[in-house]
Design a protein around this motif. Structure first.
Motif, PDB file in Angstrom:
ATOM      1  N   GLU A  70      57.501 -33.080   5.813  1.00  0.00           N
ATOM      2  CA  GLU A  70      58.022 -33.294   7.357  1.00  0.00           C
ATOM      3  C   GLU A  70      59.466 -32.707   7.356  1.00  0.00           C
ATOM      4  O   GLU A  70      60.370 -33.356   7.586  1.00  0.00           O
ATOM      5  CB  GLU A  70      57.901 -34.909   7.359  1.00  0.00           C
ATOM      6  CG  GLU A  70      56.741 -35.590   7.675  1.00  0.00           C
ATOM      7  CD  GLU A  70      56.928 -36.965   7.961  1.00  0.00           C
ATOM      8  OE1 GLU A  70      57.616 -37.384   8.796  1.00  0.00           O
ATOM      9  OE2 GLU A  70      55.913 -37.663   7.496  1.00  0.00           O
ATOM     10  N   PRO A  71      59.406 -31.299   7.040  1.00  0.00           N
ATOM     11  CA  PRO A  71      60.615 -30.854   7.337  1.00  0.00           C
ATOM     12  C   PRO A  71      61.231 -30.762   8.800  1.00  0.00           C
ATOM     13  O   PRO A  71      60.326 -30.780   9.690  1.00  0.00           O
ATOM     14  CB  PRO A  71      60.405 -29.309   6.844  1.00  0.00           C
ATOM     15  CG  PRO A  71      59.107 -28.856   7.061  1.00  0.00           C
ATOM     16  CD  PRO A  71      58.294 -30.571   6.940  1.00  0.00           C
ATOM     17  N   LEU A  72      62.303 -30.400   9.219  1.00  0.00           N
ATOM     18  CA  LEU A  72      62.801 -30.306  10.490  1.00  0.00           C
ATOM     19  C   LEU A  72      62.343 -29.103  11.102  1.00  0.00           C
ATOM     20  O   LEU A  72      62.504 -28.060  10.356  1.00  0.00           O
ATOM     21  CB  LEU A  72      64.398 -30.211  10.714  1.00  0.00           C
ATOM     22  CG  LEU A  72      64.928 -31.629  10.179  1.00  0.00           C
ATOM     23  CD1 LEU A  72      66.382 -31.582   9.904  1.00  0.00           C
ATOM     24  CD2 LEU A  72      64.654 -32.794  10.765  1.00  0.00           C
ATOM     25  N   THR A 119      77.091 -23.650  11.774  1.00  0.00           N
ATOM     26  CA  THR A 119      77.072 -24.694  10.772  1.00  0.00           C
ATOM     27  C   THR A 119      76.039 -25.783  10.891  1.00  0.00           C
ATOM     28  O   THR A 119      75.715 -26.238  12.026  1.00  0.00           O
ATOM     29  CB  THR A 119      78.482 -25.425  10.959  1.00  0.00           C
ATOM     30  OG1 THR A 119      79.494 -24.466  11.035  1.00  0.00           O
ATOM     31  CG2 THR A 119      78.643 -26.362   9.984  1.00  0.00           C
ATOM     32  N   LEU A 120      75.518 -26.103   9.777  1.00  0.00           N
ATOM     33  CA  LEU A 120      74.407 -27.161   9.846  1.00  0.00           C
ATOM     34  C   LEU A 120      74.744 -28.283   8.971  1.00  0.00           C
ATOM     35  O   LEU A 120      75.226 -28.057   7.878  1.00  0.00           O
ATOM     36  CB  LEU A 120      73.104 -26.710   9.492  1.00  0.00           C
ATOM     37  CG  LEU A 120      72.289 -25.530   9.828  1.00  0.00           C
ATOM     38  CD1 LEU A 120      71.124 -25.205   9.275  1.00  0.00           C
ATOM     39  CD2 LEU A 120      72.050 -25.963  11.360  1.00  0.00           C
ATOM     40  N   TRP A 140      67.492 -21.363  15.987  1.00  0.00           N
ATOM     41  CA  TRP A 140      67.694 -22.611  16.414  1.00  0.00           C
ATOM     42  C   TRP A 140      66.906 -23.902  15.678  1.00  0.00           C
ATOM     43  O   TRP A 140      65.756 -23.662  15.508  1.00  0.00           O
ATOM     44  CB  TRP A 140      66.967 -22.620  17.946  1.00  0.00           C
ATOM     45  CG  TRP A 140      67.392 -23.914  18.653  1.00  0.00           C
ATOM     46  CD1 TRP A 140      68.377 -24.807  18.666  1.00  0.00           C
ATOM     47  CD2 TRP A 140      66.307 -24.480  19.789  1.00  0.00           C
ATOM     48  NE1 TRP A 140      68.169 -25.855  19.671  1.00  0.00           N
ATOM     49  CE2 TRP A 140      67.007 -25.837  20.152  1.00  0.00           C
ATOM     50  CE3 TRP A 140      65.109 -24.114  20.030  1.00  0.00           C
ATOM     51  CZ2 TRP A 140      66.595 -26.569  21.421  1.00  0.00           C
ATOM     52  CZ3 TRP A 140      64.632 -25.115  20.965  1.00  0.00           C
ATOM     53  CH2 TRP A 140      65.323 -26.118  21.783  1.00  0.00           C
ATOM     54  N   VAL A 141      67.628 -24.801  15.323  1.00  0.00           N
ATOM     55  CA  VAL A 141      66.948 -26.068  14.689  1.00  0.00           C
ATOM     56  C   VAL A 141      67.524 -27.304  15.478  1.00  0.00           C
ATOM     57  O   VAL A 141      68.541 -27.667  15.261  1.00  0.00           O
ATOM     58  CB  VAL A 141      67.408 -26.261  13.137  1.00  0.00           C
ATOM     59  CG1 VAL A 141      66.723 -27.569  12.540  1.00  0.00           C
ATOM     60  CG2 VAL A 141      66.963 -24.940  12.305  1.00  0.00           C
ATOM     61  N   PRO A 142      66.628 -27.673  16.441  1.00  0.00           N
ATOM     62  CA  PRO A 142      67.347 -28.672  17.428  1.00  0.00           C
ATOM     63  C   PRO A 142      67.823 -29.684  16.793  1.00  0.00           C
ATOM     64  O   PRO A 142      68.903 -30.288  17.457  1.00  0.00           O
ATOM     65  CB  PRO A 142      66.024 -28.874  18.361  1.00  0.00           C
ATOM     66  CG  PRO A 142      65.114 -27.753  18.263  1.00  0.00           C
ATOM     67  CD  PRO A 142      65.221 -27.265  16.736  1.00  0.00           C
ATOM     68  N   ALA A 143      67.244 -30.335  15.866  1.00  0.00           N
ATOM     69  CA  ALA A 143      67.896 -31.674  15.535  1.00  0.00           C
ATOM     70  C   ALA A 143      69.243 -31.496  14.632  1.00  0.00           C
ATOM     71  O   ALA A 143      69.879 -32.536  14.567  1.00  0.00           O
ATOM     72  CB  ALA A 143      67.005 -32.163  14.253  1.00  0.00           C
ATOM     73  N   LEU A 144      69.727 -30.190  14.414  1.00  0.00           N
ATOM     74  CA  LEU A 144      70.746 -29.905  13.600  1.00  0.00           C
ATOM     75  C   LEU A 144      71.968 -29.206  14.327  1.00  0.00           C
ATOM     76  O   LEU A 144      73.212 -29.556  14.391  1.00  0.00           O
ATOM     77  CB  LEU A 144      70.573 -29.212  12.357  1.00  0.00           C
ATOM     78  CG  LEU A 144      69.675 -29.855  11.448  1.00  0.00           C
ATOM     79  CD1 LEU A 144      69.469 -29.181  10.213  1.00  0.00           C
ATOM     80  CD2 LEU A 144      70.128 -31.263  11.032  1.00  0.00           C
ATOM     81  N   ASN A 145      71.561 -28.244  15.244  1.00  0.00           N
ATOM     82  CA  ASN A 145      72.566 -27.873  16.271  1.00  0.00           C
ATOM     83  C   ASN A 145      72.101 -26.944  17.279  1.00  0.00           C
ATOM     84  O   ASN A 145      70.912 -27.011  17.427  1.00  0.00           O
ATOM     85  CB  ASN A 145      73.490 -26.769  15.255  1.00  0.00           C
ATOM     86  CG  ASN A 145      75.001 -26.458  15.778  1.00  0.00           C
ATOM     87  OD1 ASN A 145      75.085 -26.467  17.069  1.00  0.00           O
ATOM     88  ND2 ASN A 145      75.777 -26.009  14.834  1.00  0.00           N
ATOM     89  N   ILE A 172      76.684 -32.839  13.945  1.00  0.00           N
ATOM     90  CA  ILE A 172      76.728 -31.739  15.052  1.00  0.00           C
ATOM     91  C   ILE A 172      75.628 -32.006  15.996  1.00  0.00           C
ATOM     92  O   ILE A 172      76.143 -31.899  17.416  1.00  0.00           O
ATOM     93  CB  ILE A 172      76.632 -30.268  14.468  1.00  0.00           C
ATOM     94  CG1 ILE A 172      77.634 -30.319  13.368  1.00  0.00           C
ATOM     95  CG2 ILE A 172      76.693 -29.218  15.258  1.00  0.00           C
ATOM     96  CD1 ILE A 172      77.814 -28.837  12.639  1.00  0.00           C
ATOM     97  N   GLY A 173      74.431 -32.266  15.729  1.00  0.00           N
ATOM     98  CA  GLY A 173      73.432 -32.696  16.585  1.00  0.00           C
ATOM     99  C   GLY A 173      73.762 -33.836  17.513  1.00  0.00           C
ATOM    100  O   GLY A 173      73.553 -33.886  18.604  1.00  0.00           O
TER     101      GLY A 173
END
Ligand code: CUA
Length: 383
Positions: free
Chosen positions: A214-216, A203-204, A184-189, A42-43
């Motif tokens: 090193e989590p997102l 949706t992620l 907002w998790v920029p790397a995923l959606n 999705i990202g």
């Protein structure tokens, strides 16, 4: 040199340097919260639309600027030019061509954008979809894994650090306990607002496990008051086996200290004060499992979200961070937090009113240094 000329001279010198400075600024490496390094399909869809728009916009910029510079040069005033230039009005070729060109260009942007929007808003279905409920609070995130249940029916509840398996569609069902937040998790959606009284979804899907530690990173992206900037979150991505292990560990109760043991002092303080807001599921020496602390529901028209006034602390020390992903979890930080929470994060716990469900942060409980050390000793065993 007259002042005006001096200014123009300086300005033109600045304009020669400015692009270089801007260009070098881009070399600083990407920040951790970048949407330009997607870690899931999705990202990547969103990043793809951005790439396309950037490409087309660059093309238009170069074309328009090129034509303008060419026209300025080609039709500049030359010495001895005193005849009035030829006067014309309109050009059907340029006008019709320009309109066509714009329509084609806009369509090239609109079609992938609308298609992408419809794609990422699709409701994923099937038994393989992992359902997680998200409640936004001033100023932290609560996650309930409705499909992950203990034998006694308890669901898995955690805060601020979301753990998901790789390559699995994770469907978030979200609401807010107070004001509007944005997940907002920029790397995923992209961002999705989290609205009190309403349900929104996101949706992620993540490609690969994140390296340990090193989590997102994610962030509340809607201004929601004092500690908005500190309303962060982390997403840990695991392979299937590690995710299953994490779930089992989280569903297991932590240990309630036996009476008269060294840790019992911390438990006496904790059970007298902290369980006013925090839930914790513990097994006592007789093997009885009890969830201490308030059970609260955040209601919407469609769903009631199981919730609490503060983060669930059953496995606090399995987390890397606390204070909504803001501080590294260690003894020093935690002691300072319990001693004077507002010294670490702007909060207004003096306005808390549990009866109406209004919570604006962790209060200063006025504990002595000894009591704080005892509580921290206890919390450190809840891994
Ligand atoms: Cu929650 Cu900003």
């Amino acid at each position: 040199m007259p002042a005006r000329h001096q200014f123009i001279h300086r300005f033109s010198r600045f304009m020669r340097v400015a692009p270089v400075v801007l260009l070098l600024a881009a070399c600083s490496g990407s920040g951790p919260q970048t949407a330009l390094e997607p870690q899931g399909p999705i990202g990547r869809d969103i990043d793809g639309v951005w790439d396309l728009v950037l490409m087309l916009a660059t093309f238009v910029f170069v074309l328009v600027m090129g034509l303008m510079v060419w026209a300025m040069w080609r039709y500049r005033e030359r010495p001895g030019d005193d005849a009035e230039p030829k006067q014309l009005h309109g050009s059907s070729v340029i006008e019709i061509g320009g309109v066509h060109f714009s329509v084609v260009l806009q369509t090239d942007i609109t079609v992938p954008t609308v298609r992408g929007l419809l794609d990422i808003r699709q409701v994923p279905e099937g038994p393989d979809v992992l359902q997680i409920r998200v409640t936004g609070h001033q100023w932290w995130w609560e996650f309930e894994y409705v499909d992950e249940t203990a034998p006694d029916g308890r669901t898995l509840i955690t805060a601020n650090e979301l753990h998901i398996p790789e390559d699995v569609t994770v469907y978030l069902t979200m609401t807010s306990a107070d004001v509007i937040h944005s997940f907002w998790v920029p790397a995923l959606n992209g961002k999705r607002d989290v609205v009190p009284g309403r349900v929104t979804n996101l949706t992620l899907i993540a490609d690969d496990p994140t390296p340990p530690g090193e989590p997102l990173p994610g962030q509340c992206a809607e201004f929601c008051g004092l500690a908005h900037a500190d309303m962060r979150l982390k997403v840990h991505v695991h392979d299937a086996a590690n995710y299953a292990t994490w779930v089992d560990e989280q569903l297991a109760p932590s240990a309630q200290p036996a009476p008269e043991t060294p840790l019992d002092a911390g438990w006496q303080t904790f059970s007298a004060l902290c369980t006013a807001c925090h839930q914790v599921t513990l097994e006592d020496v007789e093997g009885e499992v009890t969830t201490h602390g308030p059970e609260r529901y955040v209601t919407t028209d469609d769903l009631d979200f199981r919730s609490s006034f503060g983060p669930n602390l059953t496995h606090l020390y399995s987390r890397d961070t606390f204070g909504s992903g803001t501080f590294t979890l260690n003894e020093d930080h935690l002691s300072q937090w319990i001693d004077n929470p507002a010294s670490l994060k702007p909060m207004r716990a003096d306005r808390n009113d549990l009866a109406t469900g209004r919570v604006l942060g962790m209060p200063d409980l006025g504990l002595s240094p000894t009591e704080i050390a005892e509580v921290v000793d206890l919390l450190e065993t809840w891994r």
